[in-house]
Write a protein that holds these residues in place. Structure first.
Motif, PDB file in Angstrom:
ATOM      1  N   LYS A 281       6.760  -2.244   0.311  1.00 54.93           N
ATOM      2  CA  LYS A 281       5.912  -2.950  -0.647  1.00 54.93           C
ATOM      3  C   LYS A 281       5.543  -4.332  -0.130  1.00 54.93           C
ATOM      4  O   LYS A 281       6.270  -4.943   0.655  1.00 54.93           O
TER       5      LYS A 281
ATOM      6  N   THR B 200       0.397  -1.729  -8.821  1.00 54.79           N
ATOM      7  CA  THR B 200       0.484  -3.180  -8.785  1.00 54.79           C
ATOM      8  C   THR B 200       1.421  -3.650  -9.887  1.00 54.79           C
ATOM      9  O   THR B 200       1.533  -3.014 -10.942  1.00 54.79           O
TER      10      THR B 200
ATOM     11  N   THR C 196       1.645  -4.093 -15.181  1.00 57.80           N
ATOM     12  CA  THR C 196       1.794  -3.158 -14.073  1.00 57.80           C
ATOM     13  C   THR C 196       0.851  -1.975 -14.291  1.00 57.80           C
ATOM     14  O   THR C 196       0.681  -1.514 -15.431  1.00 57.80           O
TER      15      THR C 196
ATOM     16  N   TYR D 264       2.841  -7.450 -11.659  1.00 59.45           N
ATOM     17  CA  TYR D 264       2.734  -8.908 -11.698  1.00 59.45           C
ATOM     18  C   TYR D 264       3.539  -9.437 -12.878  1.00 59.45           C
ATOM     19  O   TYR D 264       3.331  -9.002 -14.023  1.00 59.45           O
TER      20      TYR D 264
ATOM     21  N   ALA E  32       4.463 -10.968  -7.547  1.00 57.20           N
ATOM     22  CA  ALA E  32       3.538  -9.844  -7.589  1.00 57.20           C
ATOM     23  C   ALA E  32       3.869  -8.877  -6.461  1.00 57.20           C
ATOM     24  O   ALA E  32       4.255  -9.300  -5.360  1.00 57.20           O
ATOM     25  N   TYR E  33       3.737  -7.592  -6.749  1.00 56.25           N
ATOM     26  CA  TYR E  33       3.987  -6.549  -5.757  1.00 56.25           C
ATOM     27  C   TYR E  33       2.784  -5.607  -5.700  1.00 56.25           C
ATOM     28  O   TYR E  33       2.106  -5.369  -6.705  1.00 56.25           O
ATOM     29  N   ALA E  34       2.550  -5.044  -4.515  1.00 55.67           N
ATOM     30  CA  ALA E  34       1.558  -3.979  -4.343  1.00 55.67           C
ATOM     31  C   ALA E  34       2.216  -2.866  -3.544  1.00 55.67           C
ATOM     32  O   ALA E  34       2.850  -3.127  -2.512  1.00 55.67           O
TER      33      ALA E  34
END
Length: 341
Positions: free
Chosen positions: A59, A88, A105, A90, A71-73
């Protein structure tokens, strides 16, 4: 209980190259799915990943220097369902109380056979189901033989279904303990347990050390502001400790006899608060997909103290999200948006 045979794994769930089906929080809230179905879906995603038929890259993370948000993607492909998706996540207000935080999300899924978009959905319910299902799989594979007691730390989103899922994979548990600091969360945990297992009761504990020493399985799901921090020395030989959020001190990892992770790479990204003074982690002995596939052991002895790190793998979100999209389409839920017109 829904019948998985109604919806083959690769069955298309939407439309054309101009429209995208949007599934809202309300749409997904009305879909019924059993805990056993969720566990089976998540387990299937792990098996497909281990077989080399799925892709789950590391990620991406963005976090400001003051740490007020994260935040993650996450991009992945499910090879058994032939779908590609991106998730996604946040969260804003990490320096504030739970009530002041904002969290969003989403999951967008594409059919990798037709090339068409399937759905974009709120991913909060999927995560609230997937994560405790993974903890339950870790418990099934790594708990000591004859485990009878479980302690859950935290009453937030991830804590509320932890006990029902544990009972789904470890039905012989006969002592269920909960440590929480929010009265409304404790009430929610009780309601969820009663909903799925009406004959079972949860014991609210205030002496965390005594409860941890009495537990065969400890699942820590608390938020970052929790006062809970179970130390390795509190745990009896054979105890399995599962970290989802917070509630375990770093010693439970560094002094464990065996370390299991859903993903070692992701543990190094999201579990930095568990690293030692030099920022290092002990080696992971096995990852959960290999354990589920039967090529690695969950534990070697009944007395082995095990630490398990539960970080989300997007392939499990994809599998569960795809299942929800199928069920939603069957019920006529969602809104078609002409996004590319």
């Amino acid at each position: 209980m829904t019948d998985p045979s109604i919806f083959p794994a690769g069955a298309p769930v939407s439309g054309d190259d101009k429209h995208l089906r949007i599934l809202s929080t309300t749409d997904l809230a009305g879909i019924e799915i059993s805990l056993a179905d969720v566990v089976a879906t998540v387990e299937g995603a792990y098996r497909t990943l281990h077989a080399g038929r799925s892709d789950n890259p590391r990620k991406l993370t963005v976090k400001p220097q003051d740490g007020h948000s994260v935040a993650y993607a996450m991009l992945g492909r499910d090879g058994s369902r032939d779908v590609v998706a991106i998730k996604t996540s946040y969260k804003h207000g990490l320096d504030k109380s739970r009530e002041e935080q904002h969290y969003y999300t989403s999951l967008t899924v594409y059919d990798d056979v037709t090339g068409l978009p399937l759905a974009m959905m709120d991913c909060s319910r999927i995560g609230s189901l997937r994560t405790p299902a993974v903890s339950a799989l870790l418990a099934r594979e790594c708990a000591a033989p004859g485990a009878r007691s479980a302690l859950v730390i935290g009453t937030g989103t991830q804590g509320r279904l932890a006990l029902p899922f544990l009972l789904t994979t470890l039905p012989d548990l006969d002592r269920l303990m909960l440590f929480g600091t929010h009265s409304e969360g404790i009430t929610a945990v009780r309601e969820q347990l009663r909903s799925h297992f009406p004959d079972r009761e949860v014991e609210i504990v205030t002496d965390l050390r005594a409860a941890a020493s009495a537990a065969d399985v400890v699942v820590a799901t608390a938020g970052g502001h929790t006062p809970a921090a179970v130390e390795a020395g509190w745990l009896e030989p054979g105890t399995l400790s599962v970290l989802v959020g917070h509630g375990l001190a770093p010693s439970t990892l560094h002094e464990a006899g065996r370390v299991i992770a859903t993903s070692e790479a992701q543990m190094h990204v999201t579990g930095t608060d568990m690293a030692d003074a030099d920022g290092k982690f002990p080696p992971v002995h096995a990852e959960l997909p290999a354990v589920i596939a039967g090529v690695a052991a969950g534990r070697h002895s009944a007395k082995e103290r095990i630490f398990a790190y539960n970080s989300g793998l997007v392939v499990t979100d994809i599998a569960l999200g795809h299942r929800f999209a199928q069920l939603a389409l069957a019920q006529g839920l969602g809104t078609e948006v002409a996004l590319w017109r």
